[in-house]
Structure formats: C-alpha cells, structure tokens
Motif scaffolding. Structure first.
Motif, PDB file in Angstrom:
ATOM      1  N   GLU A 131       9.545 -21.396 -96.913  1.00 52.43           N
ATOM      2  CA  GLU A 131       8.783 -20.334 -97.560  1.00 52.43           C
ATOM      3  C   GLU A 131       8.576 -20.638 -99.040  1.00 52.43           C
ATOM      4  OE1 GLU A 131      10.918 -16.811 -96.755  1.00 52.43           O
ATOM      5  OE2 GLU A 131      10.213 -16.615 -94.696  1.00 52.43           O
ATOM      6  N   ASN A 132       9.630 -21.169 -99.689  1.00 59.35           N
ATOM      7  CA  ASN A 132       9.469 -21.554-101.090  1.00 59.35           C
ATOM      8  C   ASN A 132       8.422 -22.649-101.234  1.00 59.35           C
ATOM      9  OD1 ASN A 132      11.456 -19.743-101.877  1.00 59.35           O
ATOM     10  ND2 ASN A 132      13.105 -21.228-101.628  1.00 59.35           N
ATOM     11  N   GLN A 133       8.435 -23.612-100.296  1.00 57.80           N
ATOM     12  CA  GLN A 133       7.430 -24.663-100.353  1.00 57.80           C
ATOM     13  C   GLN A 133       6.025 -24.084-100.145  1.00 57.80           C
ATOM     14  OE1 GLN A 133       8.713 -27.432 -97.394  1.00 57.80           O
ATOM     15  NE2 GLN A 133      10.194 -28.431 -98.723  1.00 57.80           N
ATOM     16  N   VAL A 255       4.523 -17.114 -88.892  1.00 50.60           N
ATOM     17  CA  VAL A 255       3.756 -16.746 -90.094  1.00 50.60           C
ATOM     18  C   VAL A 255       3.607 -17.945 -91.015  1.00 50.60           C
ATOM     19  CG1 VAL A 255       3.797 -15.304 -92.145  1.00 50.60           C
ATOM     20  CG2 VAL A 255       4.424 -14.323 -89.939  1.00 50.60           C
ATOM     21  N   THR A 256       4.726 -18.716 -91.154  1.00 48.61           N
ATOM     22  CA  THR A 256       4.682 -19.904 -92.013  1.00 48.61           C
ATOM     23  C   THR A 256       3.696 -20.921 -91.463  1.00 48.61           C
ATOM     24  OG1 THR A 256       6.992 -19.544 -92.578  1.00 48.61           O
ATOM     25  CG2 THR A 256       6.086 -21.713 -93.063  1.00 48.61           C
ATOM     26  N   GLU A 257       3.671 -21.116 -90.136  1.00 49.63           N
ATOM     27  CA  GLU A 257       2.728 -22.068 -89.539  1.00 49.63           C
ATOM     28  C   GLU A 257       1.288 -21.624 -89.784  1.00 49.63           C
ATOM     29  OE1 GLU A 257       3.753 -22.338 -85.472  1.00 49.63           O
ATOM     30  OE2 GLU A 257       5.467 -23.668 -85.805  1.00 49.63           O
ATOM     31  N   ASN A 258       1.045 -20.319 -89.642  1.00 46.77           N
ATOM     32  CA  ASN A 258      -0.309 -19.830 -89.900  1.00 46.77           C
ATOM     33  C   ASN A 258      -0.700 -20.057 -91.351  1.00 46.77           C
ATOM     34  OD1 ASN A 258      -0.560 -18.940 -87.252  1.00 46.77           O
ATOM     35  ND2 ASN A 258       0.341 -16.946 -87.700  1.00 46.77           N
ATOM     36  N   GLN A 259       0.268 -19.803 -92.263  1.00 47.33           N
ATOM     37  CA  GLN A 259      -0.030 -20.036 -93.668  1.00 47.33           C
ATOM     38  C   GLN A 259      -0.298 -21.511 -93.931  1.00 47.33           C
ATOM     39  OE1 GLN A 259       3.380 -18.433 -95.628  1.00 47.33           O
ATOM     40  NE2 GLN A 259       2.643 -16.327 -95.601  1.00 47.33           N
ATOM     41  N   VAL A 260       0.511 -22.389 -93.308  1.00 49.48           N
ATOM     42  CA  VAL A 260       0.315 -23.828 -93.500  1.00 49.48           C
ATOM     43  C   VAL A 260      -1.034 -24.265 -92.965  1.00 49.48           C
ATOM     44  CG1 VAL A 260       1.156 -26.097 -92.787  1.00 49.48           C
ATOM     45  CG2 VAL A 260       2.762 -24.374 -93.575  1.00 49.48           C
ATOM     46  N   GLU A 261      -1.423 -23.742 -91.785  1.00 49.35           N
ATOM     47  CA  GLU A 261      -2.728 -24.093 -91.235  1.00 49.35           C
ATOM     48  C   GLU A 261      -3.853 -23.615 -92.146  1.00 49.35           C
ATOM     49  OE1 GLU A 261      -3.469 -25.936 -88.695  1.00 49.35           O
ATOM     50  OE2 GLU A 261      -1.363 -26.298 -88.214  1.00 49.35           O
ATOM     51  N   ALA A 262      -3.699 -22.370 -92.681  1.00 43.55           N
ATOM     52  CA  ALA A 262      -4.729 -21.860 -93.592  1.00 43.55           C
ATOM     53  C   ALA A 262      -4.804 -22.716 -94.850  1.00 43.55           C
ATOM     54  CB  ALA A 262      -4.428 -20.398 -93.956  1.00 43.55           C
ATOM     55  N   LEU A 263      -3.617 -23.091 -95.382  1.00 38.46           N
ATOM     56  CA  LEU A 263      -3.609 -23.952 -96.567  1.00 38.46           C
ATOM     57  C   LEU A 263      -4.213 -25.313 -96.255  1.00 38.46           C
ATOM     58  CD1 LEU A 263      -0.076 -23.138 -97.977  1.00 38.46           C
ATOM     59  CD2 LEU A 263      -2.254 -22.460 -98.946  1.00 38.46           C
ATOM     60  N   LYS A 264      -3.943 -25.808 -95.044  1.00 33.23           N
ATOM     61  CA  LYS A 264      -4.508 -27.102 -94.663  1.00 33.23           C
ATOM     62  C   LYS A 264      -6.033 -27.029 -94.634  1.00 33.23           C
ATOM     63  CE  LYS A 264      -4.327 -30.576 -91.008  1.00 33.23           C
ATOM     64  NZ  LYS A 264      -3.775 -30.916 -89.690  1.00 33.23           N
ATOM     65  N   ARG A 265      -6.567 -25.940 -94.036  1.00 36.90           N
ATOM     66  CA  ARG A 265      -8.020 -25.788 -94.004  1.00 36.90           C
ATOM     67  C   ARG A 265      -8.602 -25.680 -95.407  1.00 36.90           C
ATOM     68  NH1 ARG A 265      -6.570 -22.523 -89.557  1.00 36.90           N
ATOM     69  NH2 ARG A 265      -6.619 -20.638 -90.858  1.00 36.90           N
ATOM     70  N   ASP A 266      -7.890 -24.903 -96.282  1.00 41.84           N
ATOM     71  CA  ASP A 266      -8.369 -24.804 -97.666  1.00 41.84           C
ATOM     72  C   ASP A 266      -8.354 -26.159 -98.351  1.00 41.84           C
ATOM     73  OD1 ASP A 266      -8.706 -22.124 -97.269  1.00 41.84           O
ATOM     74  OD2 ASP A 266      -6.787 -21.555 -98.190  1.00 41.84           O
ATOM     75  N   ASN A 267      -7.272 -26.930 -98.125  1.00 40.09           N
ATOM     76  CA  ASN A 267      -7.178 -28.253 -98.757  1.00 40.09           C
ATOM     77  C   ASN A 267      -8.263 -29.185 -98.234  1.00 40.09           C
ATOM     78  OD1 ASN A 267      -5.013 -27.730-100.432  1.00 40.09           O
ATOM     79  ND2 ASN A 267      -3.507 -28.159 -98.842  1.00 40.09           N
ATOM     80  N   GLU A 268      -8.551 -29.108 -96.915  1.00 41.58           N
ATOM     81  CA  GLU A 268      -9.607 -29.962 -96.377  1.00 41.58           C
ATOM     82  C   GLU A 268     -10.961 -29.595 -96.974  1.00 41.58           C
ATOM     83  OE1 GLU A 268      -9.317 -29.433 -92.205  1.00 41.58           O
ATOM     84  OE2 GLU A 268      -7.580 -30.784 -91.971  1.00 41.58           O
ATOM     85  N   ALA A 269     -11.213 -28.269 -97.112  1.00 38.99           N
ATOM     86  CA  ALA A 269     -12.476 -27.850 -97.712  1.00 38.99           C
ATOM     87  C   ALA A 269     -12.572 -28.307 -99.163  1.00 38.99           C
ATOM     88  CB  ALA A 269     -12.618 -26.322 -97.621  1.00 38.99           C
ATOM     89  N   GLN A 270     -11.454 -28.144 -99.892  1.00 37.43           N
ATOM     90  CA  GLN A 270     -11.452 -28.578-101.286  1.00 37.43           C
ATOM     91  C   GLN A 270     -11.610 -30.086-101.387  1.00 37.43           C
ATOM     92  OE1 GLN A 270      -7.943 -27.037-103.115  1.00 37.43           O
ATOM     93  NE2 GLN A 270      -8.548 -24.894-102.920  1.00 37.43           N
ATOM     94  N   ALA A 271     -10.961 -30.828-100.463  1.00 40.18           N
ATOM     95  CA  ALA A 271     -11.107 -32.282-100.479  1.00 40.18           C
ATOM     96  C   ALA A 271     -12.553 -32.690-100.229  1.00 40.18           C
ATOM     97  CB  ALA A 271     -10.196 -32.903 -99.423  1.00 40.18           C
TER      98      ALA A 271
END
Length: 448
Positions: A131-133, A255-271
């Motif tokens: 969660e901290n990560q 919840v953490t997995e969903n957050q990680v997936e959402a962050l992954k999608r955001d990072n891919e879009a930003q990339a």
C-alpha cells in the motif's frame, strides 16, 4: 502343578504309616491271656484292616482326582484370564502409542498454527508495504502528470514559437535561433523521463510479482492438513478469526491489484504521450536543423542575450523524499535520483520533477552530496555525481548494521545548458525521512 500332585501323595503315605503304627501298638497292648483269642481273630482283623485301607486309599485317590480336576479347571481359567489380561495390556500399550502420536500431532499442529500466524503477520506487513508503494506510485504519477502537463504547455509554446518563426522566416531574413544546447537539454529531459518511466514500470513489475507471491502464499495457507475431531472444536475459533483476516487481506489485495492495474494503464497512456511528444520534438529539431539562415541577429536580440548572460543568482538545496520516510533501491542498474523536497531553488535551475540541474550561465558551480541508509549485508549506500552523462564523484557507505552515511562535493565549470544530477548505483540503497538525511545542494560561485 507338581507340588499340588505331591501334596495328596504325602498325605496318603502319612495316613498309611499312621494306620500301621496304630495296628502294631494295638497288637502290643493285647494281654497274653487273650493272645490265643487274638491269634484266632488275626486273619479276620487283618483282612478287615486291608479292606479298610484299600477303601481309604481309593477314597483318597478319588479325592485327589477330583482335586486335580478342579485344579486343572482353575488353571485353564487362570490361563484364559492371563491371556485376556495380556491382550488388554497389549491394547493399553497400543492406546498409549496412539496417545503419544496424538500428542506429537498436537505439538506439530500447534507449531504449524504459530507459523501460520507468523505468515499472516508477515503477509499483513507486506500488504502494508505494498500500500505504501502504491501511495508512492500515486505520488510519482501525480508528479509525472504535472510534468506531462508542463511538457504539453512547453510543446504548445514551442509550436506557437515555431509558427512565429516560420512566419518570420517568410517575411524577413533575420530569424531567432534555438541553440543546440537547448535541444540537447530537451533530449536529456526526455531521456530522464524515459528512465523514470522505466523505473516506474520496474516497480510495478515488482509489485505484481509480490502480489503473485502473496496469492501463492494465501493458496498455501488455505491448503492445510485436517486436524483430528478432538482438535476441531479447539482450533475452530482461531480458524474463523484467520478466515476473517484472510478475507480482509484478500479484499485489500484485490483493491491494491485494481489500483496497480489503473496505475499501469495511466503509465502506458503517459508513455504513449511521451513517445509522441519525443517524436514531435525530434521532428521539430530536424526542422530547426534544416533552417539555413542562423547568423543574423537583431540588436534587440543581442541586448536580450546580453541581459541573459549577466550575472545571475543561482542556488538550490533539496532532499530526497517530499514527505514520509522510505528507502529507494536496490535496482539492477544505475538509476537517476529525483530529489523532490525543495528547500531553496533560487534561479529555478533545478527541476524537482526530473532531478536535473541545468546551468543557466557559464561559470563555476559547487555541489554537495549527503546520503545514508540503514545497514545491510549485501546492499551499500552509494550515489554518483553526473555531469552530462559523465561520472564525476561518488559517495559510498557500506556497513552490515545500524545507520551509515557518506558525503562528497565538487566544484565544476559548467557551460550554459550543462546538466548535473545524481545516479543511484546498481545494487545500492538510499534512505530519507522527515529529518532529510539524504540531500543534494549546489550554487553558482561566479560566472566566467
């Protein structure tokens, strides 16, 4: 049995001896006058005594036979009782062995329960770390989003400037020139952003690996051996509590997995956006390099350049983490460090989003490094001062336990557009908290 048979025989012999002695005594007591009469009766008395003795012997023998029969029956009964007692004894020994085995199983299951609780504690701790990560990734994504916004604004401004330059190119022969150092600075900014995105992807990969390990551990935790019926009631309450805790942890993990997936999608879009931005900047650089007229500059531009080259006040002081506490690293390769907590940034030459210091004027600059981390047997604390991709100085500390720190500094001659930043060495760690142990500072000593 031999003693039992000998005892009646002894009794029989004693009876016969007593009867014979009694007969002899009777014969001696009879008077002499009556001896003739006695002699006449002796054959009769002798035959009577012989018959009586024979009857007594037969009676004794019958009694002995009956006694022997009773003793045989009693012996068989005793043998059966002994066999039954021996069977009961064997059964008791088997029950004792089973009780010992059950005790050992209870001890093993108690140890297994202790290990399960320890694993649950470790999993809870690892979930908190995850969660901290995730929070750190959110902060990084927010910083990247801000950086992307700034990049878009810069791109818009650059496009407007390019339009003006094209219009000015068609109308006049004097045009403004964007120096190659500025283009190189933009390229280095993009490289730093790409490196930061690579690090973010590596952290996300590590987070997904940790989540996979957590799922495997949860699967291993649920696949436990069954306990005996006597232990079910005693362990049921602990299992219910553990099931509730596992459900909570599973929910938090989802919840953490969903957050990680959402962050992954955001990072891919930003990339993808950064890739497009980089392509546009490359096209712009090619267009700018194709411009042939670069020499003539108006007097106003000369005055502007003179004002830019005048003495500037440049100084900055930063620490690694914007808030909270944590350790960065270790990574497999050299990784740029971004010092996000800014104490002073006079002249705005330091970028807290990229961690890059870009020299605004030519001159002598002094930089200082202070780093530290908690001791570890395999991972030291080490960073490198980098100028335009060249390693200048290193700060290094390594001890197996307790907190260790190191410091270093350098005075560098920088040209306009030169880039200075810090890199974390491979397999190294660096720590910071609200007390700001790890810092990066610099200032302009004088222009040249």
């Amino acid at each position: 049995m031999e003693m039992t048979m000998c005892f009646p025989l002894l009794l029989l012999i004693c009876s016969l001896s007593t009867a014979q002695l009694q007969t002899e005594a009777d014969n001696e007591i009879i008077p002499h006058g009556k001896q003739t009469e006695s002699q006449g009766r002796e054959p009769t008395n002798a035959s009577d005594r012989q018959q009586t003795c024979t009857q007594d012997i037969n009676a004794v023998l019958r009694e002995m036979s009956a006694t022997l029969a009773e003793q045989r029956v009693e012996m068989r009964h005793l043998q059966r009782e002994n066999e039954a007692q021996a069977a009961k004894l064997r059964e008791l020994e088997l029950q004792k062995t089973e009780v010992d085995k059950l005790k050992q199983q209870l001890k093993a299951q108690a140890a297994e329960l202790t290990n399960t609780r320890a694993e649950l504690s470790n999993m809870a701790a690892r979930t908190d770390v995850t969660e901290n990560q995730v929070e750190a990734l959110k902060r990084d994504n927010e910083a990247q989003a801000a950086e992307l916004t700034n990049t878009r604004a810069e791109l818009t401004n650059t496009r407007a400037e390019l339009t003006n330059m094209r219009a000015e190119l068609s109308n006049t022969t004097a045009r403004t020139d964007v120096t190659e150092n500025q283009v190189e600075a933009l390229k280095r900014d993009n490289e730093a952003q790409a490196a930061e995105l690579t690090n973010t992807r590596a952290e996300l990969t590590n987070t997904r690996a940790e989540l996979t390990n957590m799922r495997a551990e949860l699967s291993n935790t649920t696949a436990r051996t069954d306990v005996t019926e006597n232990q079910v009631e005693a362990l049921k309450r602990d299992n219910e509590a553990q099931a509730a805790e596992l459900s909570n942890m599973a929910a938090r993990t989802d919840v953490t997995e969903n957050q990680v997936e959402a962050l992954k999608r955001d990072n891919e879009a930003q990339a993808a956006e950064l890739t497009n931005t980089r392509a546009e900047l490359i096209n712009m650089a090619e267009e700018l390099s194709n411009m042939t007229a670069r020499t003539d500059v108006t007097e106003n531009q000369v005055e502007a350049l003179k004002r830019d080259n005048e003495v500037k006040q440049v100084a900055f002081s930063t620490s690694l983490l914007a808030s909270g506490s944590g350790t960065i690293g270790p990574f497999n390769t050299y990784t740029p460090l971004v010092f996000r907590y800014v104490v002073t940034n006079i002249g705005n030459a330091y970028n807290p989003n990229t961690g890059l210091f870009i020299a605004p004027v030519r001159g002598a600059y002094h930089f200082e490094i202070y780093i530290g981390a908690h001791g570890h047997a395999s991972h030291p604390s080490s960073v490198v001062l980098v100028k335009n991709g060249e390693h200048i100085f290193i700060a290094y500390a390594h001890q197996p336990s307790h907190y260790g720190s190191s410091a270093n500094g350098a005075t560098l001659l920088l040209e306009v557009g030169d880039v200075v930043f810090l890199r974390l060495r491979g397999n190294s760690r660096v720590y910071d908290n609200e007390n700001h142990h790890s810092t990066f500072s610099g200032n302009l000593l004088f222009t040249m």
